[in-house]
Design a protein around this motif. Sequence first.
Motif, PDB file in Angstrom:
ATOM      1  N   ASN A  42     -19.082   1.352  46.476  1.00 35.26           N
ATOM      2  CA  ASN A  42     -19.019   1.324  47.942  1.00 35.26           C
ATOM      3  C   ASN A  42     -17.893   0.427  48.414  1.00 35.26           C
ATOM      4  OD1 ASN A  42     -22.497   1.400  47.734  1.00 35.26           O
ATOM      5  ND2 ASN A  42     -21.319   2.973  48.746  1.00 35.26           N
ATOM      6  N   GLY A  43     -17.212   0.887  49.453  1.00 32.49           N
ATOM      7  CA  GLY A  43     -16.188   0.072  50.082  1.00 32.49           C
ATOM      8  C   GLY A  43     -14.882   0.026  49.319  1.00 32.49           C
ATOM      9  N   GLY A  44     -14.741   0.824  48.271  1.00 41.03           N
ATOM     10  CA  GLY A  44     -13.541   0.767  47.435  1.00 41.03           C
ATOM     11  C   GLY A  44     -12.327   1.431  48.049  1.00 41.03           C
ATOM     12  N   GLY A  45     -12.558   2.385  48.984  1.00 38.09           N
ATOM     13  CA  GLY A  45     -11.427   3.028  49.650  1.00 38.09           C
ATOM     14  C   GLY A  45     -11.382   4.545  49.489  1.00 38.09           C
ATOM     15  N   LYS A  46     -12.476   5.157  49.049  1.00 33.71           N
ATOM     16  CA  LYS A  46     -12.472   6.607  48.840  1.00 33.71           C
ATOM     17  C   LYS A  46     -12.336   7.359  50.168  1.00 33.71           C
ATOM     18  CE  LYS A  46     -16.537   6.467  46.893  1.00 33.71           C
ATOM     19  NZ  LYS A  46     -16.828   5.036  47.021  1.00 33.71           N
ATOM     20  N   THR A  47     -13.226   7.026  51.112  1.00 29.70           N
ATOM     21  CA  THR A  47     -13.187   7.718  52.405  1.00 29.70           C
ATOM     22  C   THR A  47     -11.887   7.411  53.138  1.00 29.70           C
ATOM     23  OG1 THR A  47     -15.576   7.779  52.581  1.00 29.70           O
ATOM     24  CG2 THR A  47     -14.353   7.908  54.647  1.00 29.70           C
ATOM     25  N   THR A  48     -11.403   6.183  53.003  1.00 35.52           N
ATOM     26  CA  THR A  48     -10.129   5.829  53.632  1.00 35.52           C
ATOM     27  C   THR A  48      -9.011   6.727  53.095  1.00 35.52           C
ATOM     28  OG1 THR A  48     -10.895   3.561  53.871  1.00 35.52           O
ATOM     29  CG2 THR A  48      -8.521   3.909  54.023  1.00 35.52           C
ATOM     30  N   SER A  49      -9.037   7.016  51.799  1.00 35.40           N
ATOM     31  CA  SER A  49      -8.027   7.907  51.212  1.00 35.40           C
ATOM     32  C   SER A  49      -8.129   9.302  51.821  1.00 35.40           C
ATOM     33  CB  SER A  49      -8.219   8.004  49.696  1.00 35.40           C
ATOM     34  OG  SER A  49      -8.119   6.735  49.098  1.00 35.40           O
TER      35      SER A  49
END
Length: 357
Positions: A42-49
Amino acid sequence: MTAPQHDGEGLDARIRLQRGAVELDVSLSARPGQVIGVLGPNGGGKTTSVLALAGVLPLADGHIRVDGDVWDDGHRRLVPEQRAVGLMLADSLLFPHLRALDNIAYGPRSRGVDRRRARDRARDELARVGLADRATAKPAELSSGQQARVALARALATDPALLLLDEPLSALDPDTRARTRSDLAVRLTAYAGVTVLVTHDPLDALTLADHLVFVEDGRVTQTGSPAEVLREPRSPYVGTVVGLNLYAAQGDSHGHVHTGDGGLLVTTAPTEGSVWATIAPSAVSLHRHEPEGSARNTWPLRIASVTMQGQSARVGLVGAFPLTAEVTLESVTALGLQVGQQVWAAVKATEVRTYPR
Ligand SMILES: Nc1ncnc2c1ncn2[C@@H]1O[C@H](COP(=O)(O)OP(=O)(O)OP(=O)(O)O)[C@@H](O)[C@H]1O
């Protein structure tokens, strides 16, 4: 890079931007027809990518090129409507007042396709996800699995070059999820563009993706085919996803593997220097008393957790050498395993694998 360099066809992206506390720097590339599975905590940046690929978040630096077209290079950028993107999220986000057919036709219509052709296309897409007979149903009249399939049909109805699936199955119950997963697999096989699939579910990734990318704290920690990742996980998170005990260690030529906190493993296949060492949970045997057999690795440990998984149980062990064991339910009852209990764990030297770190 997630796949060999190619000639501009497909996806070629380096996504660099700051979001919250995470400084994202993620490279993704794939040929047309490939599915990239993106995993991470969680919070690693997947959705941001995904949002950067869709054009919702601008790049600070880097580039996004799709089939040779520049979508973002940190200066020039196409707005979301200018990008040939299909998007499907955990929440299907269908228009509640529109019939299934019109939900799907909406995309082509808003891109200038005339009403009749848009409806023909929507009918075709509905049929391809097995819902030809539900064209007139409103979303509330569809099951969650059917809504997910309509959302997929909608995402594909505009012929996107890039299909973005962000946790597309996570809202579904396990049975529906399994069925929808296989429908999705079939539909993706026939899709000519690049798919980026964000998921927390290892099964989604292993069954749907050609290539996996692990993103942790804004950085890619491992890439590879599912088979490569299963064989050689390269971060503690990836080890957990593939279900192996994984240790960062130092190996010597005598088959001794030293883990950071004084732990020692004996292996019959030594690798010298900085290594990852793995032990499959199914290779760990549990005993009430110190085992006398041939196992070279034995530790007295305490049971911290017992969880059932089909006909077996995963037993979390803490102490001098933290381990997860997988044992049959028969063993659980025969040994009377309980949380808090002291047991002996044993692993044969042949079951300790090492590879360079
Ligand atoms: N709307 C927002 N505004 C500012 N920062 C955000 C916003 N949404 C997420 N973030 C931050 O961006 C970082 C990356 O989050 P992101 O949602 O991309 O991670 P993720 O890997 O998709 O996680 P998850 O598995 O929980 O969905 C996190 O530090 C998060 O707190």
